[in-house]
Design an enzyme around this catalytic site. Structure first.
Site, PDB file in Angstrom:
ATOM      1  N   PRO A  89     -49.687  69.230 -50.765  1.00 58.15           N
ATOM      2  CA  PRO A  89     -50.276  68.878 -49.467  1.00 58.15           C
ATOM      3  C   PRO A  89     -50.558  67.378 -49.342  1.00 58.15           C
ATOM      4  O   PRO A  89     -50.683  66.873 -48.232  1.00 58.15           O
ATOM      5  CB  PRO A  89     -51.589  69.672 -49.405  1.00 58.15           C
ATOM      6  CG  PRO A  89     -51.544  70.655 -50.519  1.00 58.15           C
ATOM      7  CD  PRO A  89     -50.512  70.217 -51.496  1.00 58.15           C
ATOM      8  N   GLU A 116     -55.360  74.299 -58.262  1.00 60.87           N
ATOM      9  CA  GLU A 116     -55.743  73.102 -57.505  1.00 60.87           C
ATOM     10  C   GLU A 116     -54.680  72.011 -57.573  1.00 60.87           C
ATOM     11  O   GLU A 116     -54.756  71.016 -56.857  1.00 60.87           O
ATOM     12  CB  GLU A 116     -57.092  72.562 -57.991  1.00 60.87           C
ATOM     13  CG  GLU A 116     -58.276  73.408 -57.544  1.00 60.87           C
ATOM     14  CD  GLU A 116     -58.238  73.717 -56.053  1.00 60.87           C
ATOM     15  OE1 GLU A 116     -58.308  72.762 -55.247  1.00 60.87           O
ATOM     16  OE2 GLU A 116     -58.131  74.906 -55.697  1.00 60.87           O
ATOM     17  N   ARG A 154     -27.988  73.500 -46.259  1.00 62.01           N
ATOM     18  CA  ARG A 154     -27.177  73.577 -45.032  1.00 62.01           C
ATOM     19  C   ARG A 154     -26.385  72.315 -44.785  1.00 62.01           C
ATOM     20  O   ARG A 154     -25.456  72.324 -43.986  1.00 62.01           O
ATOM     21  CB  ARG A 154     -28.012  73.806 -43.773  1.00 62.01           C
ATOM     22  CG  ARG A 154     -29.315  74.385 -43.925  1.00 62.01           C
ATOM     23  CD  ARG A 154     -30.157  74.530 -42.676  1.00 62.01           C
ATOM     24  NE  ARG A 154     -29.522  74.254 -41.416  1.00 62.01           N
ATOM     25  CZ  ARG A 154     -28.834  75.133 -40.709  1.00 62.01           C
ATOM     26  NH1 ARG A 154     -28.697  76.361 -41.119  1.00 62.01           N
ATOM     27  NH2 ARG A 154     -28.289  74.797 -39.567  1.00 62.01           N
ATOM     28  N   ASP A 169     -24.165  70.006 -35.297  1.00 57.30           N
ATOM     29  CA  ASP A 169     -23.771  68.716 -34.738  1.00 57.30           C
ATOM     30  C   ASP A 169     -24.421  68.492 -33.387  1.00 57.30           C
ATOM     31  O   ASP A 169     -24.937  67.423 -33.117  1.00 57.30           O
ATOM     32  CB  ASP A 169     -22.249  68.643 -34.543  1.00 57.30           C
ATOM     33  CG  ASP A 169     -21.532  68.498 -35.869  1.00 57.30           C
ATOM     34  OD1 ASP A 169     -22.213  68.252 -36.881  1.00 57.30           O
ATOM     35  OD2 ASP A 169     -20.301  68.653 -35.889  1.00 57.30           O
TER      36      ASP A 169
END
Ligand code: 9D3
Length: 255
Positions: A89, A116, A154, A169
């Site tokens: 994070p 943590e 991808r 595209d």
């Protein structure tokens, strides 16, 4: 591209990248994904991978040594240089621009935290980059790693078929606008009609309508993207017409 993933849940990584476009890329060996479990490199009767934080407080922190041994094992399996990316994070938010850059690498090593997080000294000495996938709280880095793997997979040559590539595209070509609405059969349904223009056969008019819908939806839902989009004069006219219709309570799009 080869992606090694250090995770206490390597089965999650394996399974979550086993379906659809990414699964197909792995089957065709355009992408290799291998999980590495720090638990397999932990020592002692309890094979501990975490311990309590110095200074006190809730939660546990991942130990340096099992992670280091795990990373060494991944590097022995393939000594080609690879940046270590920590999903956290505290990382820089992931963007498609960064995905495009990472997708050009022959290899990367992802580190997934649990508890943590990871002892800061491991991060300082072994991690090249820290990435977050957005401002919400997950339970660990595995889902974020799966997101990053999907996004880079991808973009590998040969992964998308012709139809998927064309769609990609046109999205990238739209300069970061939202997609237009899509319709298929039936043309008439209790929930509404397909817009006439899409059935007109007038390809220029269809392209114009789709562009206008993309602009209008981006204006309504993601005005932040519109600021970056660099609209042409023709785009601004299309958007102006959309706004006018919208202000008149038009059917262009519900708020
Ligand atoms: C409740 C624990 N939090 C205390 C303030 C800190 C915290 C530690 C570990 C919050 C989340 C996590 C686990 N998250 C990730 O490993 C993670 C993540 C995320 O939670 N959001 C967005 N991107 C990412 S990338 C990795």
């Amino acid at each position: 591209m080869r992606i090694d993933v250090i995770s206490l849940f390597p089965e999650f990584i394996d399974q979550s990248t086993g379906f659809g476009v990414v699964g197909r890329a792995r089957e065709r060996d355009l992408l290799q994904v291998q999980g590495w479990n720090p638990r397999d490199h932990a020592t002692g009767n309890y094979r501990r991978v975490d311990d309590r934080p110095f200074g006190g407080g809730p939660g546990m922190v991942m130990l340096i040594e099992p992670l280091r041994a795990c990373l060494d094992a991944a590097r022995v399996a393939d000594p080609a240089p690879a940046p270590v990316v920590y999903l956290t994070p505290q990382g820089r938010p992931l963007t498609q621009a960064r995905v495009r850059e990472l997708a050009t690498l022959p290899r990367m090593i992802l580190l997934c935290g649990r508890y943590e997080g990871v002892d800061e000294r491991f991060l300082v000495n072994e991690v090249d980059e820290e990435i977050s996938i957005g401002d919400y709280v997950l339970s660990g880095g595995e889902l974020a790693a799966a997101v990053l793997i999907d996004a880079v997979a991808r973009l590998q040559d040969g992964v998308l078929n012709d139809a998927e590539s064309a769609a990609q595209d046109s999205f990238e070509g739209e300069g970061g606008l939202l997609d237009c609405p899509h319709y298929t059969h039936p043309a008439s349904h209790a929930w509404g009609e397909v817009p006439d223009v899409l059935r007109s056969g007038n390809h220029a008019a269809i392209a114009r309508w789709r562009r206008q819908q993309s602009l209008g939806r981006t204006w309504l839902r993601r005005p932040d993207l519109l600021d970056e989009a660099g609209l042409s004069k023709a785009d601004r006219k299309l958007l102006e017409a959309f706004r006018a219709e919208h202000a008149a309570g038009g059917k262009a799009e519900q708020p």
